[in-house]
Design a protein around this motif. Structure first.
Motif, mmCIF file in Angstrom:
data_model
loop_
_atom_site.group_PDB
_atom_site.id
_atom_site.type_symbol
_atom_site.label_atom_id
_atom_site.label_comp_id
_atom_site.label_asym_id
_atom_site.label_seq_id
_atom_site.Cartn_x
_atom_site.Cartn_y
_atom_site.Cartn_z
ATOM 1 N N ARG A 76 -74.751 -6.010 8.124
ATOM 2 C CA ARG A 76 -76.014 -5.629 8.600
ATOM 3 C C ARG A 76 -77.255 -6.456 8.038
ATOM 4 N N GLU A 77 -77.095 -7.170 7.187
ATOM 5 C CA GLU A 77 -78.221 -8.021 6.536
ATOM 6 C C GLU A 77 -78.014 -9.446 7.314
ATOM 7 N N TRP A 78 -78.745 -9.822 8.078
ATOM 8 C CA TRP A 78 -78.700 -11.309 8.680
ATOM 9 C C TRP A 78 -78.281 -12.424 7.721
ATOM 10 N N SER A 79 -78.647 -12.411 6.341
ATOM 11 C CA SER A 79 -78.560 -13.369 5.469
ATOM 12 C C SER A 79 -76.895 -13.578 4.922
ATOM 13 N N ASN A 80 -76.371 -12.352 4.972
ATOM 14 C CA ASN A 80 -75.074 -12.141 4.437
ATOM 15 C C ASN A 80 -74.003 -11.938 5.699
ATOM 16 N N ALA A 81 -74.395 -11.751 6.851
ATOM 17 C CA ALA A 81 -73.463 -11.607 8.001
ATOM 18 C C ALA A 81 -72.738 -12.823 8.506
ATOM 19 N N GLU A 82 -71.435 -12.673 8.670
ATOM 20 C CA GLU A 82 -70.692 -13.729 9.573
ATOM 21 C C GLU A 82 -70.083 -12.959 10.620
ATOM 22 N N VAL A 83 -69.797 -13.577 11.671
ATOM 23 C CA VAL A 83 -69.395 -12.934 12.898
ATOM 24 C C VAL A 83 -68.137 -13.877 13.324
ATOM 25 N N ALA A 130 -81.259 -19.935 9.395
ATOM 26 C CA ALA A 130 -80.490 -20.133 10.553
ATOM 27 C C ALA A 130 -79.052 -20.346 10.103
ATOM 28 N N LYS A 131 -78.338 -19.731 11.291
ATOM 29 C CA LYS A 131 -76.830 -19.902 11.047
ATOM 30 C C LYS A 131 -76.228 -21.305 11.636
ATOM 31 N N ALA A 132 -74.914 -21.305 11.727
ATOM 32 C CA ALA A 132 -74.383 -22.312 12.502
ATOM 33 C C ALA A 132 -73.146 -21.712 13.077
ATOM 34 N N CYS A 133 -72.810 -22.232 14.102
ATOM 35 C CA CYS A 133 -71.561 -21.622 15.210
ATOM 36 C C CYS A 133 -70.696 -22.709 15.244
ATOM 37 N N ARG A 134 -69.270 -22.600 15.110
ATOM 38 C CA ARG A 134 -68.332 -23.415 15.130
ATOM 39 C C ARG A 134 -67.295 -22.758 15.955
ATOM 40 N N MET A 135 -66.551 -23.449 16.778
ATOM 41 C CA MET A 135 -65.487 -22.830 17.771
ATOM 42 C C MET A 135 -64.580 -24.044 17.999
ATOM 43 N N ALA A 136 -63.264 -23.943 17.482
ATOM 44 C CA ALA A 136 -62.097 -24.742 17.900
ATOM 45 C C ALA A 136 -61.494 -24.320 19.373
ATOM 46 N N VAL A 137 -61.376 -25.232 20.375
ATOM 47 C CA VAL A 137 -61.077 -24.914 21.653
ATOM 48 C C VAL A 137 -59.795 -25.796 22.049
ATOM 49 N N THR A 159 -69.904 -27.132 18.566
ATOM 50 C CA THR A 159 -70.792 -26.733 17.163
ATOM 51 C C THR A 159 -72.375 -26.450 17.688
ATOM 52 N N ILE A 160 -72.920 -25.536 17.165
ATOM 53 C CA ILE A 160 -74.193 -25.208 17.636
ATOM 54 C C ILE A 160 -74.920 -25.076 16.127
ATOM 55 N N ASP A 161 -76.098 -25.836 15.745
ATOM 56 C CA ASP A 161 -76.929 -25.591 14.885
ATOM 57 C C ASP A 161 -78.218 -24.652 15.165
ATOM 58 N N ASP A 162 -78.812 -24.305 14.131
ATOM 59 C CA ASP A 162 -80.117 -23.563 14.023
ATOM 60 C C ASP A 162 -79.776 -22.359 14.850
ATOM 61 N N VAL A 163 -78.871 -21.585 14.553
ATOM 62 C CA VAL A 163 -78.610 -20.270 15.437
ATOM 63 C C VAL A 163 -79.616 -19.094 14.820
ATOM 64 N N ARG A 164 -80.454 -18.585 15.642
ATOM 65 C CA ARG A 164 -81.264 -17.596 15.302
ATOM 66 C C ARG A 164 -81.095 -16.284 15.953
ATOM 67 N N GLN A 165 -80.011 -16.174 16.610
ATOM 68 C CA GLN A 165 -79.785 -14.984 17.271
ATOM 69 C C GLN A 165 -78.384 -15.136 17.800
ATOM 70 N N ILE A 166 -77.542 -13.983 17.962
ATOM 71 C CA ILE A 166 -76.256 -14.116 18.429
ATOM 72 C C ILE A 166 -76.175 -13.173 19.650
ATOM 73 N N PRO A 167 -75.480 -13.683 20.416
ATOM 74 C CA PRO A 167 -74.999 -14.888 20.768
ATOM 75 C C PRO A 167 -76.148 -15.852 20.990
ATOM 76 N N PRO A 168 -75.873 -17.428 20.682
ATOM 77 C CA PRO A 168 -77.160 -18.426 20.564
ATOM 78 C C PRO A 168 -77.108 -18.824 22.111
ATOM 79 N N ALA A 169 -77.580 -17.906 22.794
ATOM 80 C CA ALA A 169 -77.753 -18.216 24.435
ATOM 81 C C ALA A 169 -78.735 -19.316 24.405
ATOM 82 N N GLY A 170 -78.847 -20.321 25.364
ATOM 83 C CA GLY A 170 -79.936 -21.099 25.651
ATOM 84 C C GLY A 170 -79.874 -22.082 24.464
ATOM 85 N N SER A 171 -78.972 -22.248 23.632
ATOM 86 C CA SER A 171 -78.832 -23.352 22.720
ATOM 87 C C SER A 171 -77.873 -24.658 22.944
#
Length: 216
Positions: A76-83, A130-137, A159-171
């Motif tokens: 529940r802490e942003w710094s440690n969270a993985e989704v 900020a987090k990074a988002c990666r997806m294999a499609v 890939t999406i860099d500089d993710v500051r919210q989940i989901p990274p809508a608008g990125s």
């Protein structure tokens, strides 16, 4: 088209959809806060470049939607969270005169998976990172004008860099493609590629309504 429960190719960790709520337009996204599990119904747009040997190279603008299921965050802490994420539905439509109308959906034989986490940075300062988002499609590209239905056997890495919210809508994001990604005839997947994706740039849109998804 939805992903089957047991696809033959799994690019990562499965995420359950059981009991997970669908989130549509009007859903609230809180920056720097790991959210509860959800199925994000989002708009998406992209600009892809295709090279078809003997035909040419063409850039096509696409518009559509994705449905992405998210796991419980590991903290529940942003710094440690993985989704962890799974793409459970996608439809994008684009057009150019030479290739005609192109439709892109998920490949039902593939489990398209991803992860949102904080990259390792030994020089990170204080405050939230900020987090990074990666997806294999795995996708299916239908090109009726050419009489082709194509699949990628190597995953498309979004890939999406500089993710500051989940989901990274608008990125904005990009496809990690080294020079060319082979596309194979779905009826002859072990033959030589018949086309290539040479560039992919996308923008993850915001939440949309169920009616907008049905209209697409």
């Amino acid at each position: 088209m939805t992903t089957p429960t047991q696809p033959s190719i799994k690019y990562g960790r499965p995420v359950t959809t059981d009991g997970v709520p669908n989130l549509y337009a009007g859903s609230v996204v809180v920056p720097w806060t790991p959210p509860d599990p959800g199925i994000d119904n989002l708009g998406i747009s992209s600009v892809d470049t295709f090279a078809v040997p003997g035909v040419g190279e063409y850039t096509v603008a696409f518009d559509g939607f994705v449905r992405v299921v998210r796991s419980e965050p590991t903290s529940r802490e942003w710094s440690n969270a993985e989704v962890y994420t799974n793409l459970i539905e996608m439809k994008m439509v684009g057009h150019c005169d030479e290739l005609g109308t192109i439709t892109v959906v998920l490949n039902p034989d593939c489990l398209s998976t991803g992860q949102i986490r904080t990259p390792f940075d030994p020089y990170a300062g204080e405050g939230p990172s900020a987090k990074a988002c990666r997806m294999a499609v795995g996708a299916v590209f239908t090109m009726p004008k050419l009489g082709l239905t194509l699949i990628n056997k190597e995953p498309i890495i979004l890939t999406i860099d500089d993710v500051r919210q989940i989901p990274p809508a608008g990125s904005p994001g990009k496809g990690q493609i080294y020079r060319m990604l082979p596309l194979h005839d779905v009826n002859h997947p072990d033959d030589e590629p018949v086309a290539y994706v040479t560039s992919l740039r996308f923008t993850m849109g915001g939440y949309i309504t169920a009616e907008e998804i049905a209209a697409k």
